[in-house]
Enzyme design. Structure first.
Site, PDB file in Angstrom:
ATOM      1  N   LYS A  74       0.871  -1.176   0.000  1.00 23.76           N
ATOM      2  CA  LYS A  74       0.000   0.000   0.000  1.00 23.76           C
ATOM      3  C   LYS A  74       0.911   1.230   0.000  1.00 23.76           C
ATOM      4  CE  LYS A  74      -3.712   2.212   2.679  1.00 23.76           C
ATOM      5  NZ  LYS A  74      -4.592   2.107   3.865  1.00 23.76           N
ATOM      6  N   SER A 149      -9.506   2.357   2.917  1.00 23.01           N
ATOM      7  CA  SER A 149      -8.613   3.027   2.010  1.00 23.01           C
ATOM      8  C   SER A 149      -7.629   2.110   1.295  1.00 23.01           C
ATOM      9  CB  SER A 149      -7.824   4.087   2.797  1.00 23.01           C
ATOM     10  OG  SER A 149      -7.004   3.465   3.775  1.00 23.01           O
ATOM     11  N   SER A 173      -9.786   0.071   7.206  1.00 24.73           N
ATOM     12  CA  SER A 173      -9.228   0.088   5.847  1.00 24.73           C
ATOM     13  C   SER A 173      -8.536  -1.176   5.368  1.00 24.73           C
ATOM     14  CB  SER A 173      -8.251   1.249   5.698  1.00 24.73           C
ATOM     15  OG  SER A 173      -8.987   2.424   5.473  1.00 24.73           O
TER      16      SER A 173
HETATM   17  N1  GLN Z   1     -12.986   4.878   6.330  1.00 29.03           N
HETATM   18  C1  GLN Z   1     -12.286   5.340   7.475  1.00 29.03           C
HETATM   19  C2  GLN Z   1     -11.820   6.764   7.256  1.00 29.03           C
HETATM   20  O1  GLN Z   1     -12.118   7.295   6.258  1.00 29.03           O
HETATM   21  C3  GLN Z   1     -11.148   4.433   7.803  1.00 29.03           C
HETATM   22  C4  GLN Z   1      -9.934   4.666   6.994  1.00 29.03           C
HETATM   23  C5  GLN Z   1      -8.777   3.819   7.418  1.00 29.03           C
HETATM   24  O2  GLN Z   1      -8.953   2.832   8.126  1.00 29.03           O
HETATM   25  N2  GLN Z   1      -7.595   4.223   7.012  1.00 29.03           N
HETATM   26  O3  GLN Z   1     -11.171   7.326   8.066  1.00 29.03           O
END
Ligand code: GLN
Length: 485
Positions: A74, A149, A173
């Site tokens: 990632k 994400s 994410s």
């Molecule tokens: N969807 C969540 C956010 O937008 C989690 C994102 C994540 O876990 N990096 O913050």
């Protein structure tokens, strides 16, 4: 070749039936032919140089189990060689002088980096539509989002563009994109995997973990990724363990807690059906279902969306046009340079969070918002401890729906936030959580979109979770299904 598990690939590499170079070439070709936008940076020459090194390691005998196996990271983990962008214009041309600890450890075990995977900007998002490099398509249905994400990571595993990937989970994410793309991912206990070199979003929540085809593969990857790191101040000193040690533990007598609050009106019927079917399979495998309550579930959304932006606003202050990344071409003095560089370098969602975060931390609002959120965070964690008095593992859906259509929620941040309802509490409590594929739903377009089953364990129960997941995967075939792309 790309349907093989990591254990199978390892055997082929160690017995010299396959070379690391051949394997890397195979995946590089698949990546080049793909139109999912899952990768943001590939550099075949760098990859093949690492593969040559892996072949030398393998030829010397007693190479580590993962030697020669490709992995993609990632683009929130910094890497020497490949650009490290965090999906942001701010870092679009940034190359790190060092590797993140996770990248270094996997590299020391001989893994070969295929490139960097697309993600939401600074890991903020649930659909991978916040990336400066454009959205990623879901391999099961290219009209759908892959989740976020770590959308690039999950899409790349589903499309078999890499046999292994890293992800990070701050509020879901790893689990949510794994669910949307029908792959397996685990977010470990907070502090088990080093955050050193992981571009920071919300430091008290950020946690790296593997995404792969199966729980057994994730266990192998976690063996390399996890462990104390003196360079991460919140890294945990916990004895090293083999995360495969419980893969073959039978499930007889296992108590599965099913939280009432995860099966409410907001849960889509197709997701509920697949999750309930998975729970029934677990019963057949010897487990019993226990009704439990996590009463603060709903509060996890406001609590997370105070704490995460607060930490983000602080972490992202380092991007000032001086030390890292983008600097505006013309400006009038220092303050104007900061302003223009940040205005140009950050996308809308990142700016929104910096604003919210600065607000809740500001004098006069700190007590009303940030402090309250911290208190509620403790109560959310306490809910889990009460629940674990009655069960060994908690199971439920990962997300209320299957993947939605690209563009559907792109302009509606709150709709995105609400979709995090089942993953945020685990992150706030610092507990380990997993997503494993357990079926398909229809989505709005009457297409086949994967459903994930979420497994939540108590602190340090990764090996147990992976075992519980592996037993399910030994009895079912959802995780072996590949999208027709
Ligand atoms: N969807 C969540 C956010 O937008 C989690 C994102 C994540 O876990 N990096 O913050």
């Amino acid at each position: 070749m790309h349907t093989k598990t990591l254990t199978e690939l390892s055997a082929l590499l160690h017995s010299k039936q396959l070379s690391a170079t051949e394997l890397a070439q195979h995946y590089l070709q698949r990546i080049a032919a793909s139109d999912l936008n899952a990768f943001v940076h590939v550099d075949p020459a760098l990859t093949l140089a690492q593969a040559t090194q892996a072949d030398i390691l393998l030829s010397q005998g007693n190479a580590p189990a993962l030697a020669g196996i490709p992995i993609a990271h990632k683009d929130i983990f910094v890497t020497r060689g490949w650009r490290s962008t965090a999906g942001s214009k701010m870092l679009a041309n940034y190359t790190s002088p060092f590797d993140a600890t996770v990248v270094e450890r996997l590299g020391q075990d001989g893994m070969v980096t295929l490139g960097k995977l697309n993600c939401d900007e600074f890991a903020m998002g649930s659909a991978n539509e916040n990336s400066f490099f454009g959205a990623v398509k879901n391999p099961w249905d290219k009209r759908a989002v892959p989740g976020g994400s770590s959308g690039g990571s999950a899409a790349a595993i589903a499309a078999r563009l890499t046999p292994a990937a890293t992800g990070t989970d701050t509020g879901g994410s790893i689990r949510q994109p794994a669910s949307f793309c029908g792959v397996t991912g685990i977010k470990p206990t907070y502090g088990r995997v080093s955050r050193y070199g992981m571009i920071a979003f919300a430091s008290s929540l950020d946690q790296g973990g593997p995404i792969a085809q199966s729980a057994a593969d994730c266990a192998l990857l976690l063996n390399s990724m996890a462990g104390f790191d003196a360079r991460d101040s919140t890294s945990l000193q916990h004895p090293q363990e083999d995360f495969r040690c419980e893969l073959n533990t039978p499930l007889t007598g296992l108590r599965i807690g099913v939280p009432r609050e995860f099966f409410t009106a907001g849960l889509a019927a197709d997701v509920e059906q697949a999750v309930r079917a998975a729970l029934a399979t677990y019963e057949k495998l010897g487990a019993t279902l226990v009704d439990i309550s996590l009463p603060k579930t709903e509060l996890s959304i406001p609590v997370y969306y105070v704490i995460a932006p607060a930490e983000a606003s602080s972490n992202l202050s380092r991007f000032d046009g001086v030390r890292y990344g983008h600097r505006a071409a013309s400006y009038d003095g220092l303050t104007d340079m900061y302003k223009k560089s940040r205005t140009e370098g950050f996308g809308d969602e990142v700016k929104r969070r910096i604003l919210v975060g600065s607000y809740v931390l500001s004098h006069g609002y700190y007590d009303a918002y940030y402090l309250q959120a911290q208190k509620l965070r403790r109560l959310i964690a306490n809910d889990f401890q009460s629940a674990f008095a009655h069960c060994d593992v908690i199971m439920g859906p990962v997300a209320p729906t299957v993947a939605w259509d690209l563009g559907d929620k792109a302009d509606d941040p709150v709709a995105n936030y609400l979709a995090d309802i089942f993953t945020l509490s685990t992150s706030l409590a610092g507990l380990p959580g997993m997503s494993i594929p357990c079926g398909f739903g229809q989505g709005e377009k009457n297409s086949q979109r994967p459903v994930g089953l979420q497994l939540i364990g108590n602190y340090f129960s990764e090996a147990k979770l992976l075992g519980i997941a592996h037993q399910y995967q030994s009895a079912t075939t959802w995780h072996t299904q590949i999208p027709a792309i």
